[in-house]
Design an enzyme around this catalytic site. Structure first.
Site, PDB file in Angstrom:
ATOM      1  N   HIS A   1       7.336   1.994  19.120  1.00  0.00           N
ATOM      2  CA  HIS A   1       6.190   2.370  18.264  1.00  0.00           C
ATOM      3  C   HIS A   1       6.186   3.882  17.982  1.00  0.00           C
ATOM      4  O   HIS A   1       5.276   4.604  18.417  1.00  0.00           O
ATOM      5  CB  HIS A   1       4.867   1.922  18.886  1.00  0.00           C
ATOM      6  CG  HIS A   1       3.783   1.774  17.854  1.00  0.00           C
ATOM      7  ND1 HIS A   1       2.764   0.862  17.946  1.00  0.00           N
ATOM      8  CD2 HIS A   1       3.568   2.447  16.689  1.00  0.00           C
ATOM      9  CE1 HIS A   1       1.965   0.978  16.896  1.00  0.00           C
ATOM     10  NE2 HIS A   1       2.443   1.938  16.123  1.00  0.00           N
TER      11      HIS A   1
ATOM     12  N   ALA B   1       4.682  -2.403  11.142  1.00  0.00           N
ATOM     13  CA  ALA B   1       3.239  -2.451  10.875  1.00  0.00           C
ATOM     14  C   ALA B   1       2.468  -2.730  12.172  1.00  0.00           C
ATOM     15  O   ALA B   1       2.016  -1.795  12.830  1.00  0.00           O
ATOM     16  CB  ALA B   1       2.960  -3.497   9.814  1.00  0.00           C
ATOM     17  N   ARG B   2       2.360  -3.997  12.549  1.00  0.00           N
ATOM     18  CA  ARG B   2       1.684  -4.363  13.791  1.00  0.00           C
ATOM     19  C   ARG B   2       2.330  -5.623  14.362  1.00  0.00           C
ATOM     20  O   ARG B   2       2.608  -6.581  13.624  1.00  0.00           O
ATOM     21  CB  ARG B   2       0.204  -4.655  13.553  1.00  0.00           C
ATOM     22  CG  ARG B   2      -0.666  -3.431  13.384  1.00  0.00           C
ATOM     23  CD  ARG B   2      -0.798  -2.635  14.688  1.00  0.00           C
ATOM     24  NE  ARG B   2      -1.645  -1.472  14.543  1.00  0.00           N
ATOM     25  CZ  ARG B   2      -1.238  -0.257  14.163  1.00  0.00           C
ATOM     26  NH1 ARG B   2       0.046  -0.037  13.900  1.00  0.00           N
ATOM     27  NH2 ARG B   2      -2.086   0.753  14.077  1.00  0.00           N
TER      28      ARG B   2
ATOM     29  N   GLY C   1       6.789   5.105  14.667  1.00  0.00           N
ATOM     30  CA  GLY C   1       6.845   5.211  13.209  1.00  0.00           C
ATOM     31  C   GLY C   1       6.521   6.607  12.685  1.00  0.00           C
ATOM     32  O   GLY C   1       7.201   7.126  11.806  1.00  0.00           O
TER      33      GLY C   1
ATOM     34  N   GLY D   1       0.856  -1.193   0.000  1.00  0.00           N
ATOM     35  CA  GLY D   1       0.000   0.000   0.000  1.00  0.00           C
ATOM     36  C   GLY D   1       0.887   1.236   0.000  1.00  0.00           C
ATOM     37  O   GLY D   1       2.044   1.196  -0.439  1.00  0.00           O
ATOM     38  N   ARG D   2       0.338   2.325   0.544  1.00  0.00           N
ATOM     39  CA  ARG D   2       1.087   3.602   0.519  1.00  0.00           C
ATOM     40  C   ARG D   2       2.424   3.467   1.230  1.00  0.00           C
ATOM     41  O   ARG D   2       3.468   3.888   0.715  1.00  0.00           O
ATOM     42  CB  ARG D   2       0.258   4.691   1.201  1.00  0.00           C
ATOM     43  CG  ARG D   2      -0.953   5.105   0.406  1.00  0.00           C
ATOM     44  CD  ARG D   2      -1.854   5.996   1.234  1.00  0.00           C
ATOM     45  NE  ARG D   2      -2.567   5.184   2.218  1.00  0.00           N
ATOM     46  CZ  ARG D   2      -3.889   5.127   2.327  1.00  0.00           C
ATOM     47  NH1 ARG D   2      -4.648   5.863   1.548  1.00  0.00           N
ATOM     48  NH2 ARG D   2      -4.468   4.370   3.228  1.00  0.00           N
ATOM     49  N   ILE D   3       2.419   2.867   2.433  1.00  0.00           N
ATOM     50  CA  ILE D   3       3.675   2.809   3.206  1.00  0.00           C
ATOM     51  C   ILE D   3       4.640   1.808   2.566  1.00  0.00           C
ATOM     52  O   ILE D   3       5.836   2.078   2.426  1.00  0.00           O
ATOM     53  CB  ILE D   3       3.385   2.483   4.687  1.00  0.00           C
ATOM     54  CG1 ILE D   3       2.570   3.623   5.312  1.00  0.00           C
ATOM     55  CG2 ILE D   3       4.699   2.275   5.462  1.00  0.00           C
ATOM     56  CD1 ILE D   3       2.065   3.373   6.718  1.00  0.00           C
TER      57      ILE D   3
ATOM     58  N   GLU E   1       2.027  -3.819  23.861  1.00  0.00           N
ATOM     59  CA  GLU E   1       2.687  -2.507  23.985  1.00  0.00           C
ATOM     60  C   GLU E   1       2.034  -1.741  25.134  1.00  0.00           C
ATOM     61  O   GLU E   1       0.809  -1.705  25.201  1.00  0.00           O
ATOM     62  CB  GLU E   1       2.540  -1.721  22.682  1.00  0.00           C
ATOM     63  CG  GLU E   1       3.196  -2.411  21.499  1.00  0.00           C
ATOM     64  CD  GLU E   1       2.988  -1.673  20.166  1.00  0.00           C
ATOM     65  OE1 GLU E   1       2.417  -0.562  20.185  1.00  0.00           O
ATOM     66  OE2 GLU E   1       3.379  -2.214  19.134  1.00  0.00           O
TER      67      GLU E   1
ATOM     68  N   ARG F   1      -2.538  -8.428  -1.643  1.00  0.00           N
ATOM     69  CA  ARG F   1      -3.791  -9.081  -2.051  1.00  0.00           C
ATOM     70  C   ARG F   1      -3.956  -9.005  -3.568  1.00  0.00           C
ATOM     71  O   ARG F   1      -4.254  -9.974  -4.223  1.00  0.00           O
ATOM     72  CB  ARG F   1      -4.961  -8.381  -1.375  1.00  0.00           C
ATOM     73  CG  ARG F   1      -5.852  -9.335  -0.624  1.00  0.00           C
ATOM     74  CD  ARG F   1      -6.987  -8.615  -0.016  1.00  0.00           C
ATOM     75  NE  ARG F   1      -6.711  -7.180   0.087  1.00  0.00           N
ATOM     76  CZ  ARG F   1      -7.184  -6.397   1.032  1.00  0.00           C
ATOM     77  NH1 ARG F   1      -7.936  -6.886   1.952  1.00  0.00           N
ATOM     78  NH2 ARG F   1      -6.930  -5.109   1.061  1.00  0.00           N
TER      79      ARG F   1
HETATM   80  C1  GLV Z   1       0.610   3.731  13.744  1.00  0.00           C
HETATM   81  O1  GLV Z   1       0.897   2.616  14.053  1.00  0.00           O
HETATM   82  C2  GLV Z   1      -0.612   4.104  13.114  1.00  0.00           C
HETATM   83  O2  GLV Z   1      -1.459   3.243  12.859  1.00  0.00           O
HETATM   84  O3  GLV Z   1      -0.795   5.307  12.871  1.00  0.00           O
END
Ligand code: GLV
Length: 321
Positions: free
Chosen positions: A286, A238-239, A288, A159-161, A268, A181
């Protein structure tokens, strides 16, 4: 005087430089510190807001949504991810949910490269050495990392990231593979090689990069880590919920994974500290999107979403269940 759009309750402090704008649009109830879900629910029930501004790290599951007062029409989270919110439950109560896409893409991709470089170049040990006054003098063949330049990167989630990470990785002359996907159009693919099957891509990834939304179960299992080539670098901004952390610890301990750069964790902030005890990890808490410009833009976008909904418009950043 312009009439206000309604009442806003926030779960996070609103900084001074945003406060005047927010107060011009709403009657604002904002705390001095980040609230927990039950504290936000208590504040919302006390003040009966039209809109709620909230952030990551506070679950808003169906049982919480059921406790929101009927006055709430919009819930905006200052995050691109929305796996902490039960969108279907919110929508079922007529509550619109907004997030903050796009504005954090570059900052998050930058952090992703920081994780990759930190992991590849043993940054933790070197920073610790400097923190300790440079007491360890590395010999010529000591304290060595591995090159990032030219390594093949597999991106899960283009995706974008993911695409912003690919852009940066191309600057390191890294061939890009991706699993998504759907296959992207050639202009978005920009030469990256598509793998419809993640399992078929993994053996080719010297660097594996997770850039997809959470909330879709564990993707990186013991079996999948085993499919990566020996010495691969694993990067996750991401997660944490996408990863079997027990399997990750094992793969790092055995040396099957060369190193890992992680900004996100299953739990977290109470993360599995074994990950930090390992020498071959580079961890961040976390962060980002944590730049002044990006966090300001995220807060503004979330607030704009609330303004739009309370003005009878549908903003672009509405999240669909
Ligand atoms: C960071 O993890 C966000 O979802 O913005």
């Amino acid at each position: 005087m312009i009439a206000k759009l309604g009442r806003l309750v926030a779960s996070l402090p609103i900084p001074r430089h945003l406060r005047d704008g927010v107060e011009a649009a709403f009657v604002v109830v904002a705390p001095e510190r980040h609230l927990k879900t039950d504290e936000l629910l208590a504040l919302a029930n006390q003040h009966q807001p039209d809109g709620i501004l909230m952030s990551l790290g506070m679950p808003m599951r169906a049982e919480h949504i059921a406790q929101l007062p009927a006055s709430v029409r919009v819930l905006a989270t200052t995050s691109v991810g929305y796996d902490h919110i039960d969108i279907a439950a919110a929508n079922a109560r007529g509550i619109v949910v907004c997030n903050t896409p796009d504005v954090l893409t570059d900052a998050t991709a930058d952090t992703h490269m920081l994780l990759l470089l930190g992991a590849a170049r043993c940054a933790k040990a070197h920073v610790r050495n400097m923190d300790g006054g440079w007491k360890i003098r590395n010999g010529f063949f000591q304290g060595l990392g591995v090159d990032v330049t030219g390594k093949t990167m597999g991106i899960v989630g283009m995706g974008r990231i993911g695409r912003a990470v690919a852009d940066r990785a191309r600057g390191f002359r890294m061939p890009i593979l991706y699993h998504n996907r759907n296959r992207l159009s050639p202009d978005l693919e920009a030469g990256a090689r598509y793998f419809p099957s993640l399992d078929e891509m993994l053996p080719h990834c010297q660097v594996l990069s997770l850039n997809l939304p959470g909330g879709q179960g564990v993707l990186m299992t013991r079996e999948r880590f085993a499919q990566l080539p020996k010495g691969a670098i694993f990067v996750n901004s991401a997660r944490g919920s996408l990863v079997d952390e027990e399997a990750l610890v094992e793969a790092l301990k055995s040396g099957h994974l060369g190193s890992a750069g992680l900004d996100v964790f299953q739990k977290e902030p109470n993360f599995d500290t074994r990950l930090n005890d390992l020498e071959n990890t580079f961890l961040l808490p976390h962060v980002g999107s944590a730049t002044i410009e990006t966090r300001t833009a995220m807060a503004e976008l979330a607030i704009d979403g609330i303004v739009a909904v309370l003005s009878g418009r549908t903003p672009d950043n509405v999240v669909q269940a």
